[in-house]
Scaffold this motif. Structure first.
Motif, PDB file in Angstrom:
ATOM      1  N   PHE A  99      -9.668  25.084 -17.872  1.00 19.18           N
ATOM      2  CA  PHE A  99     -10.391  25.059 -16.127  1.00 19.18           C
ATOM      3  C   PHE A  99     -10.538  23.460 -16.026  1.00 19.18           C
ATOM      4  N   LYS A 100      -9.529  23.277 -14.991  1.00 18.29           N
ATOM      5  CA  LYS A 100      -9.508  21.520 -14.590  1.00 18.29           C
ATOM      6  C   LYS A 100     -10.433  21.299 -13.759  1.00 18.29           C
ATOM      7  N   ASP A 101     -10.367  22.128 -12.597  1.00 14.65           N
ATOM      8  CA  ASP A 101     -10.982  21.528 -11.297  1.00 14.65           C
ATOM      9  C   ASP A 101     -11.190  22.541 -10.367  1.00 14.65           C
ATOM     10  N   ILE A 102     -11.859  22.375  -9.478  1.00 16.44           N
ATOM     11  CA  ILE A 102     -11.931  23.319  -8.206  1.00 16.44           C
ATOM     12  C   ILE A 102     -11.253  22.534  -6.928  1.00 16.44           C
ATOM     13  N   ASP A 103     -10.409  23.199  -6.458  1.00 13.56           N
ATOM     14  CA  ASP A 103      -9.491  22.515  -5.308  1.00 13.56           C
ATOM     15  C   ASP A 103     -10.100  22.405  -3.873  1.00 13.56           C
ATOM     16  N   GLU A 104      -9.590  22.011  -2.808  1.00 14.14           N
ATOM     17  CA  GLU A 104     -10.172  21.798  -1.570  1.00 14.14           C
ATOM     18  C   GLU A 104     -10.607  23.136  -0.887  1.00 14.14           C
ATOM     19  N   ASP A 105     -10.080  24.259  -1.598  1.00 16.50           N
ATOM     20  CA  ASP A 105     -10.337  25.619  -0.834  1.00 16.50           C
ATOM     21  C   ASP A 105     -11.094  26.489  -1.656  1.00 16.50           C
ATOM     22  N   GLY A 106     -11.662  25.806  -2.819  1.00 19.34           N
ATOM     23  CA  GLY A 106     -12.795  26.389  -3.444  1.00 19.34           C
ATOM     24  C   GLY A 106     -11.898  27.599  -4.584  1.00 19.34           C
ATOM     25  N   GLN A 107     -10.579  27.300  -4.982  1.00 15.77           N
ATOM     26  CA  GLN A 107      -9.985  27.691  -5.997  1.00 15.77           C
ATOM     27  C   GLN A 107     -10.248  27.098  -7.231  1.00 15.77           C
ATOM     28  N   MET A 108      -9.932  27.808  -8.179  1.00 17.46           N
ATOM     29  CA  MET A 108     -10.139  27.289  -9.719  1.00 17.46           C
ATOM     30  C   MET A 108      -8.537  26.817 -10.075  1.00 17.46           C
ATOM     31  N   VAL A 109      -8.535  25.766 -10.324  1.00 14.02           N
ATOM     32  CA  VAL A 109      -7.221  25.020 -10.873  1.00 14.02           C
ATOM     33  C   VAL A 109      -7.205  24.951 -12.554  1.00 14.02           C
ATOM     34  N   ILE A 110      -6.273  26.029 -12.989  1.00 16.36           N
ATOM     35  CA  ILE A 110      -6.196  25.920 -14.401  1.00 16.36           C
ATOM     36  C   ILE A 110      -4.772  25.487 -15.105  1.00 16.36           C
ATOM     37  N   GLU A 111      -5.170  24.537 -16.048  1.00 16.04           N
ATOM     38  CA  GLU A 111      -3.999  24.029 -16.681  1.00 16.04           C
ATOM     39  C   GLU A 111      -3.292  24.983 -17.683  1.00 16.04           C
ATOM     40  N   LEU A 112      -2.127  25.533 -17.818  1.00 13.98           N
ATOM     41  CA  LEU A 112      -1.524  26.682 -18.684  1.00 13.98           C
ATOM     42  C   LEU A 112      -1.177  25.726 -19.554  1.00 13.98           C
ATOM     43  N   GLU A 113      -0.950  26.395 -20.862  1.00 11.71           N
ATOM     44  CA  GLU A 113      -0.314  25.799 -22.261  1.00 11.71           C
ATOM     45  C   GLU A 113       0.864  25.219 -21.750  1.00 11.71           C
ATOM     46  N   SER A 114       1.945  25.325 -21.083  1.00 12.87           N
ATOM     47  CA  SER A 114       2.956  24.814 -20.629  1.00 12.87           C
ATOM     48  C   SER A 114       2.821  23.264 -19.741  1.00 12.87           C
ATOM     49  N   GLY A 115       1.538  23.207 -19.605  1.00 17.31           N
ATOM     50  CA  GLY A 115       1.233  22.061 -18.433  1.00 17.31           C
ATOM     51  C   GLY A 115       1.153  22.177 -17.218  1.00 17.31           C
ATOM     52  N   VAL A 116       1.766  23.467 -16.769  1.00 15.49           N
ATOM     53  CA  VAL A 116       1.811  23.879 -15.155  1.00 15.49           C
ATOM     54  C   VAL A 116       0.326  23.849 -14.801  1.00 15.49           C
ATOM     55  N   LEU A 117      -0.016  23.743 -13.549  1.00 19.40           N
ATOM     56  CA  LEU A 117      -1.239  23.921 -12.906  1.00 19.40           C
ATOM     57  C   LEU A 117      -1.030  25.273 -12.212  1.00 19.40           C
ATOM     58  N   HIS A 118      -2.127  26.031 -12.398  1.00 22.21           N
ATOM     59  CA  HIS A 118      -2.089  27.562 -11.733  1.00 22.21           C
ATOM     60  C   HIS A 118      -3.516  27.722 -11.073  1.00 22.21           C
ATOM     61  N   LYS A 119      -3.436  28.262  -9.873  1.00 23.52           N
ATOM     62  CA  LYS A 119      -4.745  28.419  -9.144  1.00 23.52           C
ATOM     63  C   LYS A 119      -5.111  29.832  -9.137  1.00 23.52           C
ATOM     64  N   VAL A 120      -6.449  29.997  -8.981  1.00 22.99           N
ATOM     65  CA  VAL A 120      -7.127  31.272  -9.390  1.00 22.99           C
ATOM     66  C   VAL A 120      -8.074  31.484  -8.057  1.00 22.99           C
ATOM     67  N   THR A 121      -7.828  32.433  -7.102  1.00 25.00           N
ATOM     68  CA  THR A 121      -8.781  32.777  -6.044  1.00 25.00           C
ATOM     69  C   THR A 121     -10.133  33.288  -6.582  1.00 25.00           C
ATOM     70  N   SER A 122     -10.178  34.396  -7.276  1.00 26.02           N
ATOM     71  CA  SER A 122     -11.370  34.975  -7.752  1.00 26.02           C
ATOM     72  C   SER A 122     -10.996  36.180  -8.656  1.00 26.02           C
ATOM     73  N   CYS A 123     -11.564  36.129  -9.822  1.00 29.65           N
ATOM     74  CA  CYS A 123     -11.425  36.798 -11.150  1.00 29.65           C
ATOM     75  C   CYS A 123     -12.566  36.886 -12.171  1.00 29.65           C
ATOM     76  N   ASP A 124     -12.667  37.858 -12.765  1.00 27.89           N
ATOM     77  CA  ASP A 124     -13.749  37.641 -13.724  1.00 27.89           C
ATOM     78  C   ASP A 124     -13.147  36.873 -14.994  1.00 27.89           C
ATOM     79  N   VAL A 125     -13.665  35.245 -14.976  1.00 29.51           N
ATOM     80  CA  VAL A 125     -12.999  34.569 -15.828  1.00 29.51           C
ATOM     81  C   VAL A 125     -14.064  34.620 -17.351  1.00 29.51           C
ATOM     82  N   GLN A 126     -13.284  34.837 -18.412  1.00 35.53           N
ATOM     83  CA  GLN A 126     -13.713  34.559 -19.672  1.00 35.53           C
ATOM     84  C   GLN A 126     -13.927  33.431 -20.264  1.00 35.53           C
ATOM     85  N   VAL A 127     -14.833  32.852 -20.741  1.00 35.12           N
ATOM     86  CA  VAL A 127     -14.789  31.519 -21.372  1.00 35.12           C
ATOM     87  C   VAL A 127     -15.162  31.553 -22.884  1.00 35.12           C
ATOM     88  N   VAL A 128     -14.436  30.642 -23.583  1.00 37.01           N
ATOM     89  CA  VAL A 128     -14.689  30.856 -25.192  1.00 37.01           C
ATOM     90  C   VAL A 128     -15.256  29.305 -25.491  1.00 37.01           C
TER      91      VAL A 128
END
Ligand code: BTN
Length: 256
Positions: free
Chosen positions: A227-256
């Motif tokens: 979990f890298k950041d929250i973008d200007e639209d309030g979406q969650m910015v996630i860095e995938l293992e490949s290094g690609v950034l992926h945005k998530v609008t709303s979901c149940d995120v599990q944290v370890v």
């Protein structure tokens, strides 16, 4: 303007759900801004169709209003609400607890509140499009349901839960409700007038999971990333293992 001048408050002893009552009101043609509060809910609704444990002693309410903003702003509004509930908690702490506030209370994306890393508050945003007969157009009603464990919490679910009382935090029901609404009204006004930037930075300062590994669904498959950041639209910015950034609008995120 105080929130009390903007919203009418409707109290119930028992309801199936304040969210369901809000929908019934809107469908009956009731318009304007309202807050529906119930001491008990018999069919409290949580995210993803889950049941929300709603015995006497906790706080259950739904804020209902005509959402004049673009629906694409809902992610931001979800964060406006969780930040407001979070900020309200500062007013019930003694000096020692207040010095520990950032450690004690955290926001878990998108809108759970944690106390000592255990969930004690959940928020559900829903929109209901309906016809405005006066303006002859569809308007979107927004229902923001807030459930906060003040005195007790369910123990038979698959995540840790608590309540203010169980953690020794002294409070009064009416004061908690009033302070959450006060903060929500202020933050909502600021968000409308000046945009998301200030809300976003205050939210990030108080979040539990920025910088942590999270699990989420992507195209129906379980995935994980940082979990890298929250973008200007309030979406969650996630860095995938490949290094690609992926945005998530709303979901149940599990944290370890
Ligand atoms: C979650 O699952 O985290 C969201 C819980 C939202 C519960 C509140 S209680 C008041 C309102 N009425 C409901 O039936 N649900 C929301």
């Amino acid at each position: 303007m105080s929130w009390l001048n903007k919203y009418s408050i409707i109290f119930f002893d028992v309801l199936d759900s304040t969210d369901l009552e809000a929908k019934r009101m809107i469908k009956r043609g009731v318009r304007g801004n309202h807050v529906i509060v119930s001491a008990v809910q018999t069919r409290g609704k949580g995210r993803n169709g889950n049941f929300w444990h709603s015995p006497d002693g906790n706080l259950y309410f739904s804020i209902v209003f005509d959402h004049k903003n673009n629906l694409s702003n809902l992610s931001q509004l979800s964060l406006v609400t969780s930040l407001s509930c979070h900020e309200a908690m500062q007013y019930f702490l003694n000096d020692k607890e207040l010095s520990l506030f950032p450690k004690l209370f955290k926001i878990k994306w998108p809108n759970d509140l944690l106390l000592n890393d255990k969930k004690f508050c959940g928020i559900l945003l829903q929109t209901l499009p309906c016809m405005d007969v006066h303006e002859d157009k569809i308007i979107n009603y927004l229902i923001i349901g807030v459930g906060m464990n003040l005195t007790n919490s369910p123990k038979n679910i698959n995540y840790l839960t608590t309540s203010l009382k169980e953690e020794g935090i002294e409070h009064k029901y009416n004061d908690v409700f009033n302070k959450i609404m006060e903060r929500f009204n202020e933050n909502y006004k600021l968000w409308q007038a000046e945009g998301f930037s200030d809300i976003r930075s205050r939210w990030i300062q108080n979040t539990y999971n920025v910088g942590k590994k999270v699990f989420f669904d992507m195209k129906g498959k379980k995935n994980s990333g940082l979990f890298k950041d929250i973008d200007e639209d309030g979406q969650m910015v996630i860095e995938l293992e490949s290094g690609v950034l992926h945005k998530v609008t709303s979901c149940d995120v599990q944290v370890v």
